[in-house]
Scaffold this motif. Structure first.
Motif, PDB file in Angstrom:
ATOM      1  N   ARG A  58      -0.541  -2.319 106.195  1.00 24.96           N
ATOM      2  CA  ARG A  58       0.712  -2.189 105.442  1.00 24.96           C
ATOM      3  C   ARG A  58       0.546  -2.638 103.986  1.00 24.96           C
ATOM      4  O   ARG A  58       1.492  -2.667 103.223  1.00 24.96           O
ATOM      5  CB  ARG A  58       1.823  -2.950 106.135  1.00 24.96           C
ATOM      6  CG  ARG A  58       1.564  -4.427 106.317  1.00 24.96           C
ATOM      7  CD  ARG A  58       2.579  -5.036 107.292  1.00 24.96           C
ATOM      8  NE  ARG A  58       2.475  -6.505 107.310  1.00 24.96           N
ATOM      9  CZ  ARG A  58       3.245  -7.279 108.065  1.00 24.96           C
ATOM     10  NH1 ARG A  58       4.155  -6.744 108.877  1.00 24.96           N
ATOM     11  NH2 ARG A  58       3.127  -8.592 108.024  1.00 24.96           N
ATOM     12  N   TYR A  59      -0.676  -3.044 103.620  1.00 25.39           N
ATOM     13  CA  TYR A  59      -1.017  -3.390 102.236  1.00 25.39           C
ATOM     14  C   TYR A  59      -2.406  -2.835 101.937  1.00 25.39           C
ATOM     15  O   TYR A  59      -3.308  -2.904 102.783  1.00 25.39           O
ATOM     16  CB  TYR A  59      -1.024  -4.907 102.030  1.00 25.39           C
ATOM     17  CG  TYR A  59      -1.532  -5.328 100.657  1.00 25.39           C
ATOM     18  CD1 TYR A  59      -2.896  -5.509 100.416  1.00 25.39           C
ATOM     19  CD2 TYR A  59      -0.654  -5.496  99.597  1.00 25.39           C
ATOM     20  CE1 TYR A  59      -3.367  -5.853  99.147  1.00 25.39           C
ATOM     21  CE2 TYR A  59      -1.116  -5.854  98.329  1.00 25.39           C
ATOM     22  CZ  TYR A  59      -2.481  -6.026  98.104  1.00 25.39           C
ATOM     23  OH  TYR A  59      -2.934  -6.369  96.848  1.00 25.39           O
ATOM     24  N   ALA A  60      -2.552  -2.273 100.730  1.00 28.68           N
ATOM     25  CA  ALA A  60      -3.909  -1.875 100.327  1.00 28.68           C
ATOM     26  C   ALA A  60      -4.075  -2.110  98.832  1.00 28.68           C
ATOM     27  O   ALA A  60      -3.165  -1.902  98.036  1.00 28.68           O
ATOM     28  CB  ALA A  60      -4.150  -0.398 100.640  1.00 28.68           C
ATOM     29  N   SER A  66      -1.857  -2.019  93.657  1.00 31.29           N
ATOM     30  CA  SER A  66      -1.711  -2.157  95.106  1.00 31.29           C
ATOM     31  C   SER A  66      -0.581  -1.281  95.613  1.00 31.29           C
ATOM     32  O   SER A  66       0.288  -0.865  94.831  1.00 31.29           O
ATOM     33  CB  SER A  66      -1.374  -3.616  95.458  1.00 31.29           C
ATOM     34  OG  SER A  66      -0.091  -3.961  94.921  1.00 31.29           O
ATOM     35  N   ILE A  67      -0.629  -1.035  96.912  1.00 30.95           N
ATOM     36  CA  ILE A  67       0.478  -0.366  97.590  1.00 30.95           C
ATOM     37  C   ILE A  67       0.847  -1.218  98.794  1.00 30.95           C
ATOM     38  O   ILE A  67      -0.023  -1.742  99.493  1.00 30.95           O
ATOM     39  CB  ILE A  67       0.104   1.082  98.009  1.00 30.95           C
ATOM     40  CG1 ILE A  67       1.317   1.809  98.614  1.00 30.95           C
ATOM     41  CG2 ILE A  67      -1.093   1.110  98.973  1.00 30.95           C
ATOM     42  CD1 ILE A  67       1.102   3.317  98.773  1.00 30.95           C
ATOM     43  N   PHE A 216       4.055   5.808 102.710  1.00 34.48           N
ATOM     44  CA  PHE A 216       4.858   5.510 101.502  1.00 34.48           C
ATOM     45  C   PHE A 216       5.028   4.004 101.349  1.00 34.48           C
ATOM     46  O   PHE A 216       5.342   3.298 102.326  1.00 34.48           O
ATOM     47  CB  PHE A 216       6.237   6.161 101.609  1.00 34.48           C
ATOM     48  CG  PHE A 216       6.238   7.648 101.342  1.00 34.48           C
ATOM     49  CD1 PHE A 216       5.605   8.526 102.211  1.00 34.48           C
ATOM     50  CD2 PHE A 216       6.850   8.162 100.218  1.00 34.48           C
ATOM     51  CE1 PHE A 216       5.587   9.898 101.971  1.00 34.48           C
ATOM     52  CE2 PHE A 216       6.844   9.532  99.967  1.00 34.48           C
ATOM     53  CZ  PHE A 216       6.207  10.404 100.844  1.00 34.48           C
ATOM     54  N   GLY A 217       4.827   3.504 100.111  1.00 30.40           N
ATOM     55  CA  GLY A 217       4.979   2.065  99.870  1.00 30.40           C
ATOM     56  C   GLY A 217       5.151   1.746  98.408  1.00 30.40           C
ATOM     57  O   GLY A 217       4.925   2.599  97.539  1.00 30.40           O
ATOM     58  N   GLY A 218       5.530   0.505  98.126  1.00 26.78           N
ATOM     59  CA  GLY A 218       5.758   0.071  96.750  1.00 26.78           C
ATOM     60  C   GLY A 218       4.440  -0.111  96.003  1.00 26.78           C
ATOM     61  O   GLY A 218       3.490  -0.676  96.555  1.00 26.78           O
TER      62      GLY A 218
END
Ligand SMILES: O=C(O)c1[nH]c(=O)[nH]c(=O)c1I
Length: 312
Positions: A58-60, A66-67, A216-218
């Motif tokens: 859930r993080y990269a 970063s996302i 999809f992510g921030g």
């Protein structure tokens, strides 16, 4: 050179602090931030009940940032309120921020009542911009809803508070949002949260990098710098001077922090860099910001805060 800064009656000996959500989930992480060179800290946005958040990965880390689609994992408000109450006893001269992100109006107001009725004497950051809870739109992109939440909140809430906003990309939106925010006794506006709902791809597998929401992510990090500068500047130009700015987004070195302060920021939050480099990042950032200030002949933050020049 002195990195002392203030928001309302609160004094900080350093402009740097963490962005909510980064290395601030547990007491141990929060203690590490407290022991770092950061001027203060903010807790992970809290909901009433503990949440596990979204499935991993859930993080990269990305080439330029970063996302994340963490999904608001947190230990619950009581955990962070308990931490804050103990912290303020041990460090009466170091005000901290408590972040709140209710998933509904009712939850936000219930948590605000709990905080109002407590002995917490720091600042509360109402997060109106979590982009990663499936099915939950960002309040900050719904102007009527924002107006409603703040009206209900400030009908009873008297402790020092501010809001964490998503990035806006249109001058009419800056005008509209500032007109709403100026109606309320906010001590600060924190701009920006991650660039909502970005997408990045693993080149080996042609697969989205993170699992939640189909990838999809921030987006945070260097990608966010020009948007963060514009949002801080735009609100600095539109908000009542009583409402101060916290600048968040794209800080990788002292010059990035200097730029957010030029744009109007009184405090500078660090997210992706802190995630990747750890709390020692604050030591480097502090050294680098002092160096930029020396080069420019400034000895205090107030010497250059908000002093961005434009071409005439
Ligand atoms: O996914 C998260 O937990 C999260 N991630 C972000 O990038 N910003 C937020 O405000 C939140 I609440």
């Amino acid at each position: 050179t002195d990195l002392h800064t203030s928001i309302d009656k609160f004094q900080f000996d350093n402009v740097f602090m963490n962005a909510s959500g980064v290395r601030c989930y547990t007491k141990d992480e929060l203690d590490e931030l407290a022991q770092s060179d950061a001027g203060t800290l903010v807790t992970k946005s809290a909901t009433r009940a503990k949440r596990l958040g979204n499935p991993s990965p859930r993080y990269a880390r990305l080439e330029l940032g970063s996302i994340n689609s963490m999904g608001l994992p947190n230990e619950g408000l009581e955990y962070y309120l308990d931490y804050a109450l103990n912290f303020q006893k041990a460090h009466p001269d170091k005000p901290i921020f408590l972040s709140v992100a209710g998933l509904s109006m009712e939850e936000n107001l219930a948590m605000a009542h709990t905080i109002e009725d407590s002995n917490f004497n720091g600042l509360v950051e109402f997060n109106l911009s979590c982009p990663n809870v499936p099915g939950k739109p960002q309040t900050g992109y719904d102007f009527d809803r924002t107006q409603e939440v703040l009206t209900n909140l400030f009908s009873f809430f008297t402790k020092p508070a501010g809001v964490k906003l998503p990035p806006y990309f249109d001058l009419a939106q800056f005008d509209q949002m500032a007109a709403i925010l100026n109606q309320f006794p906010l001590k600060f506006v924190n701009s920006i949260n991650s660039l909502g709902n970005g997408l990045m791809i693993d080149p080996e597998t042609d697969t989205a990098l993170i699992k939640p929401k189909g990838g999809f992510g921030g987006i945070g990090g260097a990608y966010a710098k020009p948007i963060a500068l514009a949002n801080v500047r735009a609100f600095s130009q539109r908000l009542d001077p009583k409402i101060q700015l916290i600048g968040t987004g794209g800080v990788t070195n002292g010059r990035d922090a200097y730029d957010l302060i030029l744009a109007g920021a009184s405090l500078v939050q660090v997210g992706t860099l802190l995630q990747e480099e750890g709390p020692a990042a604050f030591t480097r950032l502090t050294r680098e910001l002092r160096a930029v200030m020396q080069t420019k002949g400034y000895s205090a933050i107030s010497d250059f805060k908000g002093q961005l020049k434009v071409l005439s």
